[in-house]
Motif scaffolding. Structure first.
Motif, PDB file in Angstrom:
ATOM      1  N   LEU A  36       0.850  -1.186   0.000  1.00 27.17           N
ATOM      2  CA  LEU A  36       0.000   0.000   0.000  1.00 27.17           C
ATOM      3  C   LEU A  36       0.888   1.239   0.000  1.00 27.17           C
ATOM      4  O   LEU A  36       1.848   1.326   0.754  1.00 27.17           O
ATOM      5  N   VAL A  37       0.547   2.205  -0.872  1.00 27.37           N
ATOM      6  CA  VAL A  37       1.309   3.447  -0.987  1.00 27.37           C
ATOM      7  C   VAL A  37       0.382   4.579  -0.581  1.00 27.37           C
ATOM      8  O   VAL A  37      -0.504   4.970  -1.337  1.00 27.37           O
ATOM      9  N   GLY A  38       0.551   5.088   0.624  1.00 25.71           N
ATOM     10  CA  GLY A  38      -0.322   6.148   1.107  1.00 25.71           C
ATOM     11  C   GLY A  38      -1.734   5.631   1.342  1.00 25.71           C
ATOM     12  O   GLY A  38      -1.962   4.449   1.593  1.00 25.71           O
ATOM     13  N   ASN A  39      -2.689   6.548   1.243  1.00 24.93           N
ATOM     14  CA  ASN A  39      -4.087   6.185   1.476  1.00 24.93           C
ATOM     15  C   ASN A  39      -4.847   5.856   0.201  1.00 24.93           C
ATOM     16  O   ASN A  39      -5.964   5.381   0.268  1.00 24.93           O
ATOM     17  N   ASP A  40      -4.253   6.156  -0.951  1.00 28.78           N
ATOM     18  CA  ASP A  40      -5.045   6.041  -2.167  1.00 28.78           C
ATOM     19  C   ASP A  40      -4.393   5.247  -3.289  1.00 28.78           C
ATOM     20  O   ASP A  40      -4.838   5.314  -4.421  1.00 28.78           O
ATOM     21  N   ALA A  41      -3.334   4.467  -3.016  1.00 34.54           N
ATOM     22  CA  ALA A  41      -2.675   3.721  -4.089  1.00 34.54           C
ATOM     23  C   ALA A  41      -2.040   2.447  -3.550  1.00 34.54           C
ATOM     24  O   ALA A  41      -1.807   2.300  -2.353  1.00 34.54           O
ATOM     25  N   LEU A  42      -1.787   1.521  -4.459  1.00 35.13           N
ATOM     26  CA  LEU A  42      -1.038   0.318  -4.127  1.00 35.13           C
ATOM     27  C   LEU A  42      -0.202  -0.096  -5.320  1.00 35.13           C
ATOM     28  O   LEU A  42      -0.531   0.205  -6.463  1.00 35.13           O
ATOM     29  N   ARG A  43       0.905  -0.769  -5.023  1.00 36.78           N
ATOM     30  CA  ARG A  43       1.762  -1.357  -6.047  1.00 36.78           C
ATOM     31  C   ARG A  43       1.792  -2.844  -5.803  1.00 36.78           C
ATOM     32  O   ARG A  43       1.737  -3.298  -4.658  1.00 36.78           O
ATOM     33  N   PHE A  44       1.912  -3.593  -6.886  1.00 35.20           N
ATOM     34  CA  PHE A  44       1.974  -5.043  -6.728  1.00 35.20           C
ATOM     35  C   PHE A  44       2.943  -5.635  -7.727  1.00 35.20           C
ATOM     36  O   PHE A  44       3.256  -5.047  -8.758  1.00 35.20           O
ATOM     37  N   ARG A  45       3.429  -6.812  -7.385  1.00 31.66           N
ATOM     38  CA  ARG A  45       4.317  -7.579  -8.245  1.00 31.66           C
ATOM     39  C   ARG A  45       3.802  -9.000  -8.245  1.00 31.66           C
ATOM     40  O   ARG A  45       3.678  -9.627  -7.202  1.00 31.66           O
ATOM     41  N   MET A  46       3.500  -9.481  -9.445  1.00 32.24           N
ATOM     42  CA  MET A  46       2.999 -10.847  -9.591  1.00 32.24           C
ATOM     43  C   MET A  46       4.183 -11.818  -9.577  1.00 32.24           C
ATOM     44  O   MET A  46       5.293 -11.451  -9.969  1.00 32.24           O
ATOM     45  N   PRO A  47       3.955 -13.056  -9.135  1.00 35.90           N
ATOM     46  CA  PRO A  47       5.059 -14.028  -9.152  1.00 35.90           C
ATOM     47  C   PRO A  47       5.390 -14.430 -10.595  1.00 35.90           C
ATOM     48  O   PRO A  47       4.563 -14.296 -11.496  1.00 35.90           O
ATOM     49  N   TYR A  48       6.604 -14.881 -10.789  1.00 34.57           N
ATOM     50  CA  TYR A  48       6.990 -15.380 -12.104  1.00 34.57           C
ATOM     51  C   TYR A  48       6.130 -16.591 -12.448  1.00 34.57           C
ATOM     52  O   TYR A  48       5.702 -17.319 -11.543  1.00 34.57           O
ATOM     53  N   PRO A  49       5.877 -16.824 -13.715  1.00 34.16           N
ATOM     54  CA  PRO A  49       4.995 -17.953 -14.094  1.00 34.16           C
ATOM     55  C   PRO A  49       5.447 -19.299 -13.543  1.00 34.16           C
ATOM     56  O   PRO A  49       4.624 -20.144 -13.201  1.00 34.16           O
ATOM     57  N   TRP A  50       6.746 -19.509 -13.406  1.00 28.85           N
ATOM     58  CA  TRP A  50       7.236 -20.789 -12.912  1.00 28.85           C
ATOM     59  C   TRP A  50       7.230 -20.869 -11.393  1.00 28.85           C
ATOM     60  O   TRP A  50       7.438 -21.930 -10.832  1.00 28.85           O
ATOM     61  N   ASN A  51       6.961 -19.769 -10.707  1.00 29.40           N
ATOM     62  CA  ASN A  51       6.896 -19.763  -9.238  1.00 29.40           C
ATOM     63  C   ASN A  51       5.471 -19.700  -8.704  1.00 29.40           C
ATOM     64  O   ASN A  51       5.285 -19.691  -7.498  1.00 29.40           O
ATOM     65  N   THR A  52       4.497 -19.604  -9.555  1.00 29.06           N
ATOM     66  CA  THR A  52       3.126 -19.451  -9.087  1.00 29.06           C
ATOM     67  C   THR A  52       2.536 -20.814  -8.719  1.00 29.06           C
ATOM     68  O   THR A  52       2.851 -21.832  -9.332  1.00 29.06           O
ATOM     69  N   HIS A  53       1.702 -20.802  -7.721  1.00 30.93           N
ATOM     70  CA  HIS A  53       1.034 -22.027  -7.289  1.00 30.93           C
ATOM     71  C   HIS A  53      -0.337 -22.173  -7.948  1.00 30.93           C
ATOM     72  O   HIS A  53      -0.943 -23.225  -7.878  1.00 30.93           O
ATOM     73  N   ARG A  54      -0.788 -21.115  -8.582  1.00 31.75           N
ATOM     74  CA  ARG A  54      -2.124 -21.135  -9.176  1.00 31.75           C
ATOM     75  C   ARG A  54      -2.058 -20.474 -10.550  1.00 31.75           C
ATOM     76  O   ARG A  54      -1.763 -19.292 -10.678  1.00 31.75           O
ATOM     77  N   LEU A  55      -2.306 -21.245 -11.570  1.00 28.64           N
ATOM     78  CA  LEU A  55      -2.294 -20.694 -12.920  1.00 28.64           C
ATOM     79  C   LEU A  55      -3.575 -19.911 -13.155  1.00 28.64           C
ATOM     80  O   LEU A  55      -4.653 -20.319 -12.732  1.00 28.64           O
ATOM     81  N   GLY A  56      -3.456 -18.815 -13.815  1.00 34.03           N
ATOM     82  CA  GLY A  56      -4.617 -17.985 -14.111  1.00 34.03           C
ATOM     83  C   GLY A  56      -4.286 -17.006 -15.213  1.00 34.03           C
ATOM     84  O   GLY A  56      -3.165 -16.956 -15.726  1.00 34.03           O
ATOM     85  N   TRP A  57      -5.255 -16.208 -15.569  1.00 34.41           N
ATOM     86  CA  TRP A  57      -5.083 -15.265 -16.667  1.00 34.41           C
ATOM     87  C   TRP A  57      -4.285 -14.036 -16.279  1.00 34.41           C
ATOM     88  O   TRP A  57      -3.962 -13.215 -17.138  1.00 34.41           O
ATOM     89  N   LEU A  58      -3.942 -13.881 -15.002  1.00 32.32           N
ATOM     90  CA  LEU A  58      -3.121 -12.748 -14.595  1.00 32.32           C
ATOM     91  C   LEU A  58      -1.629 -13.060 -14.653  1.00 32.32           C
ATOM     92  O   LEU A  58      -0.808 -12.209 -14.339  1.00 32.32           O
ATOM     93  N   ILE A  59      -1.257 -14.254 -15.083  1.00 28.46           N
ATOM     94  CA  ILE A  59       0.157 -14.627 -15.180  1.00 28.46           C
ATOM     95  C   ILE A  59       0.943 -13.704 -16.114  1.00 28.46           C
ATOM     96  O   ILE A  59       2.083 -13.370 -15.818  1.00 28.46           O
ATOM     97  N   PRO A  60       0.388 -13.227 -17.237  1.00 31.68           N
ATOM     98  CA  PRO A  60       1.178 -12.318 -18.091  1.00 31.68           C
ATOM     99  C   PRO A  60       1.550 -10.993 -17.435  1.00 31.68           C
ATOM    100  O   PRO A  60       2.481 -10.327 -17.873  1.00 31.68           O
ATOM    101  N   VAL A  61       0.858 -10.605 -16.370  1.00 32.70           N
ATOM    102  CA  VAL A  61       1.142  -9.337 -15.698  1.00 32.70           C
ATOM    103  C   VAL A  61       2.387  -9.516 -14.830  1.00 32.70           C
ATOM    104  O   VAL A  61       2.450 -10.422 -14.010  1.00 32.70           O
ATOM    105  N   THR A  62       3.371  -8.642 -15.009  1.00 36.54           N
ATOM    106  CA  THR A  62       4.578  -8.682 -14.191  1.00 36.54           C
ATOM    107  C   THR A  62       4.397  -7.850 -12.929  1.00 36.54           C
ATOM    108  O   THR A  62       4.705  -8.302 -11.831  1.00 36.54           O
ATOM    109  N   SER A  63       3.898  -6.647 -13.095  1.00 37.10           N
ATOM    110  CA  SER A  63       3.681  -5.760 -11.957  1.00 37.10           C
ATOM    111  C   SER A  63       2.635  -4.728 -12.343  1.00 37.10           C
ATOM    112  O   SER A  63       2.177  -4.693 -13.485  1.00 37.10           O
ATOM    113  N   GLY A  64       2.280  -3.897 -11.380  1.00 43.19           N
ATOM    114  CA  GLY A  64       1.291  -2.878 -11.687  1.00 43.19           C
ATOM    115  C   GLY A  64       1.067  -1.936 -10.527  1.00 43.19           C
ATOM    116  O   GLY A  64       1.697  -2.051  -9.464  1.00 43.19           O
TER     117      GLY A  64
END
Length: 183
Positions: A36-64
């Motif tokens: 969480l960044v302040g009161n009004d934003a957040l940053r995230f980093r998705m796991p690498y495709p080979w490190n994820t425990h759950r495959l899904g359609w968000l795998i192509p996203v690296t961060s956001g």
């Protein structure tokens, strides 16, 4: 690429925080590292495709990044930006492999192959991932996007001073005209 979801009303600080916390929980369930960044934003980093425990359609996203803001006096929105750098690196590697394999092909065939690779792999996966993330944001902000959280009370709980639902319909079977008397 920045995208956004329009909110119906200006959220309070508590509601904006609730949207971000709800999104944080949804992303954490999918294995993301969220800050969480302040009161009004957040940053995230998705796991690498080979490190994820759950495959899904968000795998192509690296961060956001996602934030709740009005942005220049416009309507309140949940703005988000997705980064597809891992998908881009994979497409570059596949392009190099295709160029090596197809170095003796006609140039137009090789060019068509590269275009199909980028359209089918990068553009399609990025647009599907963006759509899924948008749906995730809509779910996280549904109480602000929707007009109200609770349904209206039923008609039976209305006060007695209100007319019943059928009283405003005119009656058609009675004639209120006076007939002239004969005679």
């Amino acid at each position: 690429m920045r995208q956004s979801i329009v909110l119906r009303a200006a959220p309070s600080l508590r509601q904006a925080k609730r949207i971000l916390i709800s999104l944080q929980q949804m992303l954490t369930e999918r294995g993301a590292t969220v800050e969480l960044v302040g009161n009004d934003a957040l940053r995230f980093r998705m796991p690498y495709p080979w490190n994820t425990h759950r495959l899904g359609w968000l795998i192509p996203v690296t961060s956001g990044r996602a934030e709740v803001s009005a942005g220049g006096g416009g309507p309140w929105r949940v703005r988000y930006q997705l980064n597809f750098s891992m998908l881009r690196y994979i497409c570059i590697a596949l392009s190099i492999v295709l160029a090596i394999v197809g170095r003796e092909w006609p140039r137009l065939t090789l060019l068509n192959g590269l275009i199909i690779l980028w359209l089918a792999f990068y553009a399609l996966l990025a647009s599907v991932a963006s759509s899924r993330f948008s749906k995730l944001l809509e779910a996280a902000s549904s109480d602000i996007v929707e007009r109200r959280q609770r349904a209206r009370p039923e008609a039976g709980s209305a006060t007695d001073s209100e007319p019943d639902s059928g009283s405003d319909v005119p009656k058609t079977d009675t004639d209120t005209r006076t007939e002239p008397s004969a005679g």
